[in-house]
Scaffold this motif. Sequence first.
Motif, PDB file in Angstrom:
ATOM      1  N   GLN B  53      24.358  -1.816  14.310  1.00  0.00           N
ATOM      2  CA  GLN B  53      22.649  -2.890  13.744  1.00  0.00           C
ATOM      3  C   GLN B  53      23.086  -2.507  11.930  1.00  0.00           C
ATOM      4  OE1 GLN B  53      19.494  -1.736  15.279  1.00  0.00           O
ATOM      5  NE2 GLN B  53      20.209  -1.390  17.462  1.00  0.00           N
ATOM      6  N   ALA B  54      23.078  -1.654  11.702  1.00  0.00           N
ATOM      7  CA  ALA B  54      22.614  -1.748  10.133  1.00  0.00           C
ATOM      8  C   ALA B  54      23.809  -2.719   9.419  1.00  0.00           C
ATOM      9  CB  ALA B  54      22.788  -0.309  10.042  1.00  0.00           C
ATOM     10  N   PHE B  55      24.640  -2.858   9.966  1.00  0.00           N
ATOM     11  CA  PHE B  55      25.993  -3.288   9.727  1.00  0.00           C
ATOM     12  C   PHE B  55      26.162  -4.211  10.581  1.00  0.00           C
ATOM     13  CE2 PHE B  55      28.147   0.963   8.351  1.00  0.00           C
ATOM     14  CZ  PHE B  55      28.567   1.114   7.813  1.00  0.00           C
ATOM     15  N   LEU B  56      25.830  -5.022  11.159  1.00  0.00           N
ATOM     16  CA  LEU B  56      25.585  -6.190  11.632  1.00  0.00           C
ATOM     17  C   LEU B  56      24.435  -6.703  11.115  1.00  0.00           C
ATOM     18  CD1 LEU B  56      26.239  -5.701  15.364  1.00  0.00           C
ATOM     19  CD2 LEU B  56      27.470  -7.585  14.011  1.00  0.00           C
ATOM     20  N   LEU B  75      23.090  -1.110   1.654  1.00  0.00           N
ATOM     21  CA  LEU B  75      23.481  -0.185   3.013  1.00  0.00           C
ATOM     22  C   LEU B  75      22.143   0.395   3.638  1.00  0.00           C
ATOM     23  CD1 LEU B  75      26.040  -2.184   5.026  1.00  0.00           C
ATOM     24  CD2 LEU B  75      26.562  -0.125   3.860  1.00  0.00           C
ATOM     25  N   TYR B  76      22.166   1.965   2.939  1.00  0.00           N
ATOM     26  CA  TYR B  76      21.652   2.489   3.395  1.00  0.00           C
ATOM     27  C   TYR B  76      19.639   2.045   3.649  1.00  0.00           C
ATOM     28  CZ  TYR B  76      24.506   6.437   1.552  1.00  0.00           C
ATOM     29  OH  TYR B  76      25.316   7.283   1.495  1.00  0.00           O
ATOM     30  N   ARG B  77      19.322   1.716   3.068  1.00  0.00           N
ATOM     31  CA  ARG B  77      17.931   0.591   3.583  1.00  0.00           C
ATOM     32  C   ARG B  77      18.064   0.027   4.939  1.00  0.00           C
ATOM     33  NH1 ARG B  77      13.343  -1.761  -0.465  1.00  0.00           N
ATOM     34  NH2 ARG B  77      12.151  -2.157   1.126  1.00  0.00           N
ATOM     35  N   ILE B  78      19.269  -0.781   4.618  1.00  0.00           N
ATOM     36  CA  ILE B  78      19.003  -1.204   5.900  1.00  0.00           C
ATOM     37  C   ILE B  78      19.430  -0.539   7.336  1.00  0.00           C
ATOM     38  CG2 ILE B  78      20.399  -2.469   7.088  1.00  0.00           C
ATOM     39  CD1 ILE B  78      21.101  -4.206   5.246  1.00  0.00           C
ATOM     40  N   CYS B  82      16.765   0.589  10.662  1.00  0.00           N
ATOM     41  CA  CYS B  82      17.598   0.510  11.905  1.00  0.00           C
ATOM     42  C   CYS B  82      16.737   1.594  12.452  1.00  0.00           C
ATOM     43  CB  CYS B  82      18.388  -0.184  11.356  1.00  0.00           C
ATOM     44  SG  CYS B  82      19.485  -1.565  11.580  1.00  0.00           S
ATOM     45  N   PHE B  83      16.935   2.361  11.470  1.00  0.00           N
ATOM     46  CA  PHE B  83      16.204   3.627  12.401  1.00  0.00           C
ATOM     47  C   PHE B  83      15.386   4.126  12.724  1.00  0.00           C
ATOM     48  CE2 PHE B  83      14.592   8.056  11.022  1.00  0.00           C
ATOM     49  CZ  PHE B  83      14.494   8.896  12.168  1.00  0.00           C
ATOM     50  N   ARG B  84      14.049   3.541  11.732  1.00  0.00           N
ATOM     51  CA  ARG B  84      12.646   3.192  11.622  1.00  0.00           C
ATOM     52  C   ARG B  84      12.225   2.285  13.229  1.00  0.00           C
ATOM     53  NH1 ARG B  84       8.872   4.636   6.788  1.00  0.00           N
ATOM     54  NH2 ARG B  84       8.120   2.795   8.059  1.00  0.00           N
ATOM     55  N   GLU B  85      12.503   1.039  13.125  1.00  0.00           N
ATOM     56  CA  GLU B  85      12.681   0.335  14.609  1.00  0.00           C
ATOM     57  C   GLU B  85      12.724   1.472  15.247  1.00  0.00           C
ATOM     58  OE1 GLU B  85      14.292  -2.896  13.276  1.00  0.00           O
ATOM     59  OE2 GLU B  85      13.267  -3.595  10.891  1.00  0.00           O
ATOM     60  N   ASP B  86      13.485   1.502  15.466  1.00  0.00           N
ATOM     61  CA  ASP B  86      14.010   2.479  16.684  1.00  0.00           C
ATOM     62  C   ASP B  86      13.389   3.229  16.843  1.00  0.00           C
ATOM     63  OD1 ASP B  86      16.222   3.131  18.788  1.00  0.00           O
ATOM     64  OD2 ASP B  86      15.857   4.702  18.072  1.00  0.00           O
ATOM     65  N   ALA B  87      13.009   4.142  16.066  1.00  0.00           N
ATOM     66  CA  ALA B  87      12.247   5.448  16.078  1.00  0.00           C
ATOM     67  C   ALA B  87      10.859   4.929  16.644  1.00  0.00           C
ATOM     68  CB  ALA B  87      12.082   6.635  14.592  1.00  0.00           C
ATOM     69  N   ARG B 148      13.211   3.346  -3.454  1.00  0.00           N
ATOM     70  CA  ARG B 148      13.684   2.024  -2.783  1.00  0.00           C
ATOM     71  C   ARG B 148      15.106   1.926  -1.640  1.00  0.00           C
ATOM     72  NH1 ARG B 148      18.101  -1.669  -7.487  1.00  0.00           N
ATOM     73  NH2 ARG B 148      15.908  -1.147  -9.364  1.00  0.00           N
ATOM     74  N   VAL B 149      15.521   2.537  -1.143  1.00  0.00           N
ATOM     75  CA  VAL B 149      16.171   2.941   0.344  1.00  0.00           C
ATOM     76  C   VAL B 149      14.769   3.404   1.175  1.00  0.00           C
ATOM     77  CG1 VAL B 149      17.251   4.645   2.088  1.00  0.00           C
ATOM     78  CG2 VAL B 149      18.260   3.635  -0.456  1.00  0.00           C
ATOM     79  N   LEU B 150      14.609   4.315   0.438  1.00  0.00           N
ATOM     80  CA  LEU B 150      12.934   4.636   2.139  1.00  0.00           C
ATOM     81  C   LEU B 150      11.372   3.918   1.676  1.00  0.00           C
ATOM     82  CD1 LEU B 150      12.788   8.273   1.041  1.00  0.00           C
ATOM     83  CD2 LEU B 150      14.081   6.605   3.370  1.00  0.00           C
TER      84      LEU B 150
END
Lengths: 118, 178
Positions: B53-56, B75-78, B82-87, B148-150
């Motif tokens: 999902q993140a790469f797409l 990329l880490y931020r995306i 994705c992880f947060r939305e899923d969580a 920035r990522v978080l």
Amino acid sequence: MKQVNQEDWLDRELREAAPYIDDEGFTTRVLQQLPPPRRGHDLLRAAILLGMTLLASVLAYVVSGGGRFVSVTLERLVALPVLWVFVLALVSGLVVAAAGAVAAISRDRAVQPSLLRT
Amino acid sequence: VELTDADLVARVLVNDDQHAFGELVRRHQSAVRGLLRQLTRTDVALADDLAQQAFLRAYKNIRSFRGEARFSTWLYRIAYNCFREDARRRKELVGIDEEQLQTQHDPQVANPGLRHDLMRALSLLPLNERSAVLLCCQNGLSHDEAARVLDIPLGTVKTNVLRGREKLKRMLADWGLN
């Protein structure tokens, strides 16, 4: 000093605890899910722009009475003193150069490295 | 000469070059999948789904990459989003508190190795501390990049890294670290 060594050790263990994960088809799966390249849209956009340009040119030619304004303007330019023509050309050149520089600088930074190399 | 990430991004932007994007995926898949595996507490299938999902999402939004940060940070931020939305969907964002840490850590249980214990201890950290420790200590991001990522203040990142490390050391006390 001991504290620093402990922290180094913890960092090293954390890094080594994350070994390289083999691709095993992951990249292929991602690429298969990408939307098709947008070349078709680019061609369509280019065709529309070209068509509009041609249409505008024809309209301008017709509306201006067969482009008579060009010869009129040229006649006026010829009548101008040489110094004025030189200044006019210089100013026009500077304006175009400045516009080009502004456009180049404002372009996405990510694109700049490849443009500089090619 | 090997192309840089910026060169590959430029090719994607200018020519919609999917081979260039494939090279970016190949370069970063291990780090992104590894991060997500740790965030999902070693749920490999879920982590790989989120990584895809993140790469797409990265491909679709690559025009928003301004080159101000490293491509990997973006990329880490995306991936983290994705992880947060899923969580959020799974309602798993609530961290594990101190009491749980004490009850879940049983030093009498046979330890196959320090690394196993470390990974187990890491998985017991609350999400905010786990994320900060993973990004800064495991993936080598600076505190500023991790912020920035978080998408949290720099000071919060520093605090979370400090607390996370302290808890890890406490949980690994049996190995004579403290």
